[in-house]
Structures are given as structure tokens and as C-alpha cells.
Scaffold this motif. Structure first.
Motif, PDB file in Angstrom:
ATOM      1  N   LYS A  33       0.825  -1.213   0.000  1.00  0.00           N
ATOM      2  CA  LYS A  33       0.000   0.000   0.000  1.00  0.00           C
ATOM      3  C   LYS A  33       0.859   1.263   0.000  1.00  0.00           C
ATOM      4  N   GLU A  34       1.909   1.253   0.824  1.00  0.00           N
ATOM      5  CA  GLU A  34       2.767   2.437   0.917  1.00  0.00           C
ATOM      6  C   GLU A  34       3.541   2.660  -0.374  1.00  0.00           C
ATOM      7  N   VAL A  35       3.998   1.572  -0.983  1.00  0.00           N
ATOM      8  CA  VAL A  35       4.725   1.707  -2.237  1.00  0.00           C
ATOM      9  C   VAL A  35       3.810   2.276  -3.324  1.00  0.00           C
ATOM     10  N   ARG A  37       1.363   4.139  -2.799  1.00  0.00           N
ATOM     11  CA  ARG A  37       1.125   5.537  -2.435  1.00  0.00           C
ATOM     12  C   ARG A  37       2.237   6.452  -2.943  1.00  0.00           C
ATOM     13  N   ILE A  38       3.498   6.020  -2.795  1.00  0.00           N
ATOM     14  CA  ILE A  38       4.567   6.915  -3.247  1.00  0.00           C
ATOM     15  C   ILE A  38       4.661   6.977  -4.777  1.00  0.00           C
ATOM     16  N   TYR A  39       4.135   5.983  -5.435  1.00  0.00           N
ATOM     17  CA  TYR A  39       4.100   6.020  -6.904  1.00  0.00           C
ATOM     18  C   TYR A  39       3.003   6.963  -7.408  1.00  0.00           C
ATOM     19  N   LYS A  41       1.862  10.140  -7.003  1.00  0.00           N
ATOM     20  CA  LYS A  41       2.086  11.489  -7.548  1.00  0.00           C
ATOM     21  C   LYS A  41       2.903  11.476  -8.836  1.00  0.00           C
TER      22      LYS A  41
ATOM     23  N   CYS B  25       8.201  -3.493  -7.275  1.00  0.00           N
ATOM     24  CA  CYS B  25       6.916  -2.913  -6.894  1.00  0.00           C
ATOM     25  C   CYS B  25       5.781  -3.769  -7.409  1.00  0.00           C
ATOM     26  N   LEU B  28       5.544  -6.942  -5.148  1.00  0.00           N
ATOM     27  CA  LEU B  28       4.903  -6.560  -3.896  1.00  0.00           C
ATOM     28  C   LEU B  28       3.389  -6.482  -4.055  1.00  0.00           C
ATOM     29  N   TYR B  75      -1.952   2.080   8.696  1.00  0.00           N
ATOM     30  CA  TYR B  75      -1.805   2.894   7.488  1.00  0.00           C
ATOM     31  C   TYR B  75      -3.129   3.114   6.752  1.00  0.00           C
ATOM     32  N   LEU B 150       9.326  -0.661   4.854  1.00  0.00           N
ATOM     33  CA  LEU B 150       8.203   0.105   5.383  1.00  0.00           C
ATOM     34  C   LEU B 150       8.697   1.257   6.244  1.00  0.00           C
ATOM     35  N   ILE B 153      10.238   3.991   4.099  1.00  0.00           N
ATOM     36  CA  ILE B 153       9.215   4.808   3.448  1.00  0.00           C
ATOM     37  C   ILE B 153       8.578   5.759   4.448  1.00  0.00           C
ATOM     38  N   THR B 157       9.539  10.354   3.184  1.00  0.00           N
ATOM     39  CA  THR B 157       9.032  10.122   1.847  1.00  0.00           C
ATOM     40  C   THR B 157       9.338  11.331   0.991  1.00  0.00           C
ATOM     41  N   ILE B 159       9.016  12.074  -2.711  1.00  0.00           N
ATOM     42  CA  ILE B 159       8.490  11.540  -3.960  1.00  0.00           C
ATOM     43  C   ILE B 159       9.263  12.132  -5.135  1.00  0.00           C
TER      44      ILE B 159
END
Lengths: 159, 159
Positions: A33-35, A37-39, A41, B25, B28, B75, B150, B153, B157, B159
Motif C-alpha cells: 500500500k505504501e509503495v 502511495r509513493i508512486y 504522484k 513494486c 509486492l 496505514y 516500510l 518509506i 518520503t 516523492i
DNA sequence: CTTAAATAAATTGCACACAATCTAATAACA
DNA sequence: TGTTATTAGATTGTGTGCAATTTATTTAAG
């Protein structure tokens, strides 16, 4: 608002063993989920959602893919894939056309615009490197363990 | 329907390096999805969805948690969490009540039924063990790498 | 050749997931 | 003290994700 006060103070051994499975599944869930999220934007800048990006990556690698084949590769069924592909078509990145020899299949084809998008997307993968803080070896290990797990699940799922 | 025919035949070194980030990614994303999928049926038997299960696990570990605290731990923001908690309340597993000292907070409390559910859920974690085909060491490594990622991140973060 | 089984997409319904916004309550500060 | 800023939750809108069903097409069986 109390924090970290454990209800079941004395965790049994049994608990401990069971805990690992749950913790692993939670770590996986949270990390994925976090990965994503950073993708979000960086992808937004080139006009893609994460799922659309996964589909485009598949199309950049292979040609002549039916919706079915894409779905098998990225673990998505038609219920998810059909609307995603339709949106990609609306954005002008792909065309959909029924296969003449077997009208059941829909072939998904990159357009010129979709092909060009690959270059714009070339900096996207760096997103992870900049954020994940794993060494090259760790990244490789993580990648191969995930693939091994994925393969194990795919082979024989006995729920 | 051609398979596996690469469009960009000669992948450059640059491509190869960038590829790893994307492949990681994707692995994952796919792995998390598959794991959630194999948890689905066992969880259905005890009346939980995966997200509800994650919330319940958190509540089984800690007491006196506000919605905010739960969200931080797993999260999730209020947009997702509010309806999930309301569903858990509807199922009778938790109660929600505003904190008297600060009415902004909603405290989520396990009910008797919610506490009892922990025993019914005790066999759930075995689901992963039966399906993932990783050794104990591999599982531990995977778990720690995911947590490290995790953490990375979470810290910063950019981006 | 005709009916039945199988298959690929599409559709439907439900449950997240999250950004953006709104509301209500509390804290901060001029 | 009164106004502003902050904070926790709730709401809204968009986009998945998947099981179950439906539709259209092809294949298999009798």
C-alpha cells in the motif's frame, strides 16, 4: 488514550508462532500500500493510475496481448481489467479490438501515444529507489523471496 | 495471439536497472493481493473481511485505541477506517464511543463477542504457512526486509 | 447437424483505499 | 478573551479488486 497496553499480557508460544504469519501478511499489505502511495504522484504527472501503469508496463514489454493474457500476468480478472483498459483507451494510450479469428478475445494494442508514454515513464522506477532505503542486495533478496512466495501461492492454493 | 514477443528487443543497461524497481513494486503488489485472496475464504467463515481482520488484530493486541491510533498503526485514513469500524460495530465485534475529555476522538472498544472472536480466528494465520512455501528463515528474512522497507518509506518520503 | 459445455469479456454488487472537503471540538495566540 | 489554527472524524467522489452472473462466441458430444 492509552497506547501499547497489551490486553493478553502473557503471550503463549503458540501465540508467538501464529503471530509471524499474521505479521508477515500485515507487513506485505502495508508495504504494498505504501509503495503504491509513493508512486501515485509521479504517475499522476504522466496521466496514469497505479493499476493503469501496471497494465502499460505489461504492454510495453509484450505485444499482441489479449485482455485475458494481461489479466493472467498481473493477477486481475475481467471485472477489474475491463474498466481499466477502457480508461486507457479513453486516454488514448491503447486501442481495443476484437480478434477476427475468435471474436471472444479482445486484443489490446498500444497506440503511438501509448508507446511514447514509455519514455515519459522512464524515471518512474527511481521513485522506489529514492524511498525504500534498501541496499542492492537486500532489494534483490526481497524481490526473489516475493517471487518465490508468489510462485508457491500460484502453484497449489489449498485454503 | 502472440505471447512473450518483446517489442523493445535490445534492452539497454539503463533499462535493466530501472526494471528492478518496477519489478519489485509489481511483485509486492501481486504478492499482497494474492495473500489477501487466500485469506478471504477462511476469514469469511468467521464473518470478517481482510481489512476488518487487520483492525481486529490491532484491537486484540492493544486496548483503548482511538480510530486515529488504529489508522496510524495500519496505514489507513478515516475515509477507509470510519466505514470499516462502523461495519465491525454493526457485526457486534466493537463499540464506538466519543472520548469525554476530548469529543473529537472516537474510542473503539472490543465487545465480549469481539474478544471471543480471537479464539475462532486462531487458525487463520496458518493459512499463509500452508500456501506460501517459504522456509522459516526465508519467512523471517522476508518479514524483516518488508519492515525495513516500510520503515524507510515512513521516515522520509521524498516523492 | 444440433444441442450442450466451455471460454472470454462485460456487467453487477459489495468492500475497500485515498484525496479532498466538511464539521465539530480543542488549542494557540495576539 | 476572541479569533485563528489545528486536529479527529465523517463525507464525497473516483478508482480499484473480486465474486457471481450474464452475454456472445467457439468447441465438443451425441
Amino acid at each position: 488514550m492509552g497506547t501499547s497496553k497489551e490486553i493478553m499480557g502473557n503471550a503463549t508460544n503458540d501465540d508467538a508462532i501464529l503471530k509471524l504469519g499474521n505479521e508477515l501478511c500485515f507487513s506485505l499489505y502495508a508495504c504494498a500500500k505504501e509503495v503504491i502511495r509513493i508512486y501515485r504522484k509521479p504517475l499522476e504527472k504522466i496521466g496514469l493510475t497505479y493499476t493503469q501503469y501496471i497494465v502499460m508496463m505489461t504492454l510495453w514489454q509484450f505485444c499482441d496481448m489479449s485482455a485475458k493474457e494481461i489479466g493472467k500476468k498481473i493477477y486481475l480478472d475481467s471485472g477489474t481489467l475491463t474498466p481499466v483498459i477502457k480508461k486507457l483507451e479513453k486516454s488514448g494510450f491503447v486501442k481495443r479490438q476484437r480478434v477476427v479469428e475468435d471474436e471472444r478475445f479482445v486484443k489490446v494494442i498500444l497506440t503511438e501515444k501509448g508507446l511514447k508514454l514509455k519514455e515519459k515513464a522512464s524515471t518512474i522506477p527511481q521513485t522506489l529507489e529514492r524511498n525504500i532505503y534498501l541496499s542492492y542486495d537486500e532489494t534483490m533478496t526481497l524481490h526473489s523471496l516475493l517471487n518465490k512466495a508468489l510462485k508457491g501461492i500460484k502453484e497449489g492454493t489449498k485454503i
